[in-house]
Each structure stands twice: as structure tokens, then as C-alpha cells.
Scaffold this active site. Structure first.
Site, PDB file in Angstrom:
ATOM      1  N   ARG A  60      14.198  -2.518  -5.717  1.00  0.00           N
ATOM      2  CA  ARG A  60      14.972  -3.700  -6.093  1.00  0.00           C
ATOM      3  C   ARG A  60      16.163  -3.197  -6.892  1.00  0.00           C
ATOM      4  O   ARG A  60      16.269  -2.032  -7.230  1.00  0.00           O
ATOM      5  CB  ARG A  60      14.152  -4.728  -6.876  1.00  0.00           C
ATOM      6  CG  ARG A  60      13.037  -4.223  -7.806  1.00  0.00           C
ATOM      7  CD  ARG A  60      13.475  -3.383  -8.952  1.00  0.00           C
ATOM      8  NE  ARG A  60      14.534  -4.011  -9.714  1.00  0.00           N
ATOM      9  CZ  ARG A  60      15.336  -3.372 -10.532  1.00  0.00           C
ATOM     10  NH1 ARG A  60      15.212  -2.057 -10.697  1.00  0.00           N
ATOM     11  NH2 ARG A  60      16.284  -4.006 -11.190  1.00  0.00           N
ATOM     12  N   GLY A  61      17.112  -4.126  -7.081  1.00  0.00           N
ATOM     13  CA  GLY A  61      18.366  -3.720  -7.714  1.00  0.00           C
ATOM     14  C   GLY A  61      19.436  -3.658  -6.651  1.00  0.00           C
ATOM     15  O   GLY A  61      19.255  -2.995  -5.629  1.00  0.00           O
ATOM     16  N   ARG A 103      16.880 -10.196   1.404  1.00  0.00           N
ATOM     17  CA  ARG A 103      17.214 -10.809   0.107  1.00  0.00           C
ATOM     18  C   ARG A 103      18.667 -11.260   0.165  1.00  0.00           C
ATOM     19  O   ARG A 103      19.542 -10.498   0.566  1.00  0.00           O
ATOM     20  CB  ARG A 103      16.998  -9.830  -1.072  1.00  0.00           C
ATOM     21  CG  ARG A 103      15.547  -9.433  -1.276  1.00  0.00           C
ATOM     22  CD  ARG A 103      15.340  -8.696  -2.611  1.00  0.00           C
ATOM     23  NE  ARG A 103      15.395  -9.624  -3.747  1.00  0.00           N
ATOM     24  CZ  ARG A 103      15.434  -9.224  -5.016  1.00  0.00           C
ATOM     25  NH1 ARG A 103      15.491  -7.927  -5.302  1.00  0.00           N
ATOM     26  NH2 ARG A 103      15.460 -10.114  -5.986  1.00  0.00           N
ATOM     27  N   ASP A 251      24.575  -8.748  -9.286  1.00  0.00           N
ATOM     28  CA  ASP A 251      24.160  -8.737  -7.886  1.00  0.00           C
ATOM     29  C   ASP A 251      25.272  -9.210  -6.972  1.00  0.00           C
ATOM     30  O   ASP A 251      25.299  -8.850  -5.790  1.00  0.00           O
ATOM     31  CB  ASP A 251      22.908  -9.591  -7.716  1.00  0.00           C
ATOM     32  CG  ASP A 251      21.728  -8.934  -8.392  1.00  0.00           C
ATOM     33  OD1 ASP A 251      21.598  -9.073  -9.625  1.00  0.00           O
ATOM     34  OD2 ASP A 251      20.956  -8.230  -7.705  1.00  0.00           O
ATOM     35  N   ASN A 261      23.572 -12.690 -11.569  1.00  0.00           N
ATOM     36  CA  ASN A 261      22.676 -11.637 -12.032  1.00  0.00           C
ATOM     37  C   ASN A 261      21.313 -12.251 -12.298  1.00  0.00           C
ATOM     38  O   ASN A 261      21.103 -13.462 -12.162  1.00  0.00           O
ATOM     39  CB  ASN A 261      23.247 -10.970 -13.293  1.00  0.00           C
ATOM     40  CG  ASN A 261      22.581  -9.637 -13.582  1.00  0.00           C
ATOM     41  OD1 ASN A 261      22.533  -8.744 -12.735  1.00  0.00           O
ATOM     42  ND2 ASN A 261      22.050  -9.494 -14.783  1.00  0.00           N
ATOM     43  N   LYS A 262      20.365 -11.411 -12.694  1.00  0.00           N
ATOM     44  CA  LYS A 262      18.999 -11.861 -12.911  1.00  0.00           C
ATOM     45  C   LYS A 262      18.929 -13.142 -13.736  1.00  0.00           C
ATOM     46  O   LYS A 262      19.661 -13.298 -14.719  1.00  0.00           O
ATOM     47  CB  LYS A 262      18.213 -10.757 -13.630  1.00  0.00           C
ATOM     48  CG  LYS A 262      16.743 -11.042 -13.848  1.00  0.00           C
ATOM     49  CD  LYS A 262      16.002 -11.487 -12.600  1.00  0.00           C
ATOM     50  CE  LYS A 262      16.252 -10.567 -11.462  1.00  0.00           C
ATOM     51  NZ  LYS A 262      15.822 -11.086 -10.157  1.00  0.00           N
TER      52      LYS A 262
END
Ligand SMILES: CSC[C@H]1O[C@H](OP(=O)(O)O)[C@H](O)[C@@H]1O
Length: 362
Positions: A60-61, A103, A251, A261-262
Site C-alpha cells: 500500500r502507499g 484501488r 495519494d 490523503n489518508k
């Protein structure tokens, strides 16, 4: 898919771990779902398995899933039996579409796949088997470039870090989220390497706990002073004057500087603005999506309810309780003090400056 249990990861001497390894036609991915207690590497040879590994967050990332997808695309290309180039390109496009669907938010995923497809099209005059060989090298190039990009980002970004610095992070934008070295954590590594006294406060980052499980683990391995906090403690620590700046990854960044982002990043940005604390974003230019005018157009991934109702097999909430689980949020550009890239730093006037940074690398 085989499992290769390693009692230690390849660690490049304090510059963070490399979560992807490729040799002999096999992509090994460190299973980040098992960290911090188990270091287990999984072998991948098939594009469908790579897509599943991305979707289930083995890897992930944003940059890391782009690198993994590039090798997935190579695996898919290798297995296409086509004599005619046009047929090969059509079937290769279907492989890339499958990987892209794993994703939706991180634009690095589609960026890497578009680069692989563009590479294949640019070599359409060659026999199919030669295109396939060239695609393997292109995937390797994407992976190897990523760490170099992150180190350049670190050099630029560390100029913004005070000395000493107490830095709040959110999620994991480290070596584990990239091909190596990290984006936000790369800036931290560069500040440490520059001799600055750095203390990191890492948000645990519910619900997937990338901060607790990944950031705390990778920075501890590097010997960087790191304190783990619950997400709901950031405001308290800011109000007590215990945080000097915030640095996060991204992201997808829209043309106007809005940052996806998260989940929870927006909350941290609002708190930082309230307390007049600089809020920095570190991302490669491949994360900047100039095709989107603003952040309202960024697709936000919705993930499984179980990520919130359980931690592993431990149930945290009642059966059948209502759950929402957006994996990302969007921080408006007005709350972003600076965007750090490998080509330099934008500190405002984002529509113009981001386009300059994207195009200066072109
Ligand atoms: C260096 S980009 C890392 C970026 O990706 C994370 O999301 P996820 O763990 O769901 O892939 C998070 O948004 C990080 O900032």
C-alpha cells in the site's frame, strides 16, 4: 503464490526498507498486513495476484502500488499469446485496466500503468516478444527511479524542517509506501541526515493503523526518535505547543493544490491551521493530477466495514452496526503550507506552480 518467511527485511542502512524486490521473474512483496510483528515476503508472478495484493493492502502507499502494478502489467504482458502487435496492445490494455481497478484514489497506480501502456505503444513497430522484454525493463526502471525521486524530495523538503523539530506524521508515507526511502518520511530522513534534531510524533491512523504498525516500525528501525499517539491526541499536543510542523504524503493532488490523503489528514490540517503550525505535503509529481481542477473530483475509495468493526479477529463494535469507511479525505489547498516534490517546492499559487513542477520534469 509461495510464502517466503524472512527473519529480516533488506534494510539499506538507515534509509528505510524496500517493500518490493524483483529478481528472476518474481516480484516479492513484504506483506504489510503482518507488520510490525511478522516480516513475511510473498512471491508474485501473475497480474491478477498482484491486483489482489494491492486491493488487500499487502502492498500500500501510492508510489508503492504504482511500482507493484508496473510489475503486474509486465507479468500480464509476458503471458499474452499474440502474434499481431495490435492484438497484443488490446489485450495488454485489458491487463492494465484490471490492475487499475484495484484501488481508485492513488493516481500513481494509473500513472504507472499509463506509462507501461505508452511504452508498449511507442515500441509497436517491434515484434511482440521484443516489446515484452522491454516492458520488464520499464517496470524495473519505474521501481528504481522511485527511490531516487524520494531522495531528491527529501533534499528539497528538509530545508523546511526547523532544528530542533517535533514533527507530526499521519498514516505511513515512508519507505514502505514507496520503492524506498519514503516521501514524507524521506523528508524526515533527510533532515536527520542533515544533522537536525528530529522527534517524530506518529498518529496511529485508524482504522488500518498504518502509523502504529508501519511508521513507528520503520522509523524505530532507523533509530529515529518516534512517539506513537492516538489520532485524537494531535489537537491536544498542538495546543500545548508540542508540535512544530506536520508532514504527510498524498495519494492524489488536484491542479489547484487540493490534496487527497489518508482519512484524518483533513482533520490534522484544520488543527494545524488553528494552531498556526506549518502543514507540509510531500509527493512526487506523478501524484499531481493536472486533469482534475479541484479535489471534489478525486475518487475516494470506500473500504470494507470490517476494517472498522474489527482489529484482526477481535470485534470492536456490535454486529450489524452502521459503518462508513472512506479510506481518504481531501485537504483544501488553502490549508496546505507547501507541497514538496522532487523538482522543488510549491508554497502557494498552486495552479501555476504545480504545473511548472510537473512540466519541468517532462
Ligand atoms: C507515499 S504515499 C502514502 C499514502 O498512501 C497511504 O494510503 P494507503 O495506506 O491506504 O495506501 C496514505 O494515504 C499515505 O499518505
Amino acid at each position: 503464490m509461495q510464502t517466503n518467511i524472512s527473519n529480516r527485511c533488506a534494510t539499506a542502512g538507515g534509509t528505510g526498507i524496500k517493500p518490493l524486490r524483483y529478481a528472476g521473474g518474481v516480484l516479492q512483496m513484504l506483506d504489510q498486513r503482518k507488520l510490525p510483528t511478522e516480516e513475511i515476503w510473498l512471491d508474485y508472478r501473475d497480474y491478477r495476484e498482484v491486483a489482489e495484493g494491492i486491493q488487500t493492502m499487502v502492498v500500500r502507499g501510492a508510489p508503492a502500488i504504482g511500482c507493484a502494478a508496473a510489475f503486474g502489467a509486465w507479468f500480464g504482458a509476458r503471458d499474452i499469446e499474440a502474434e499481431e502487435t495490435g492484438d497484443f496492445l488490446d489485450r495488454f490494455a485489458a491487463v492494465c485496466d484490471h490492475l487499475a481497478a484495484s484501488r481508485p484514489t492513488a493516481v500513481n497506480l494509473s500513472w504507472a500503468l499509463q506509462r507501461m501502456q505508452g511504452f508498449a505503444r511507442n515500441h509497436a513497430d517491434r515484434p511482440v516478444e521484443q516489446i515484452k522484454i522491454a516492458l520488464e525493463y520499464e517496470a524495473l526502471a519505474i521501481l528504481e527511479e522511485d527511490e531516487r525521486i524520494n531522495r531528491a524530495m527529501g533534499r528539497h523538503g528538509q530545508e523546511l524542517i526547523p532544528d530542533p523539530a517535533r514533527i507530526l506524521t499521519h498514516c505511513n508515507a515512508g519507505a514502505l509506501a514507496t520503492g524506498g526511502y519514503g516521501t514524507a518520511l524521506g523528508v524526515i530522513r533527510a533532515a536527520v541526515a542533515a544533522g537536525k534534531q528530529v522527534a517524530v510524533l506518529a498518529d496511529e491512523t485508524r482504522p488500518f493503523l498504518q502509523g502504529a504498525r508501519l511508521t513507528a516500525w520503520e522509523l524505530q528501525r532507523d533509530g529515529i526518535d518516534t512517539t506513537l499517539i492516538c489520532d485524537n491526541m494531535a489537537g491536544y499536543l498542538m495546543s500545548r505547543g508540542l508540535i512544530d510542523c506536520v508532514i504527510v504524503g498524498a495519494d492524489r493532488i488536484a491542479a489547484n493544490g487540493d490534496v487527497a490523503n489518508k482519512i484524518g489528514t483533513y482533520t490534522v490540517a484544520v488543527l494545524a491551521r488553528e494552531h498556526r503550525i506549518p502543514f507540509y505535503v510531500a509527493a512526487p509529481v506523478s501524484t499531481i493530477d493536472l486533469s482534475l481542477a479541484d479535489g471534489s473530483l478525486i475518487p475516494i475509495e470506500q473500504r470494507d466495514r470490517r476494517e472498522i468493526t474489527h482489529i484482526g479477529d477481535i470485534q470492536l463494535a456490535p454486529d450489524n452496526i452502521g459503518v462508513v469507511n472512506p479510506a481518504f479525505d481531501v485537504t483544501p489547498a488553502r490549508l496546505v503550507t507547501a507541497i514538496i516534490t522532487e523538482h522543488g517546492i510549491a508554497t502557494g499559487n498552486y495552479p501555476v506552480r504545480l504545473a511548472e513542477l510537473v512540466n519541468c520534469g517532462g
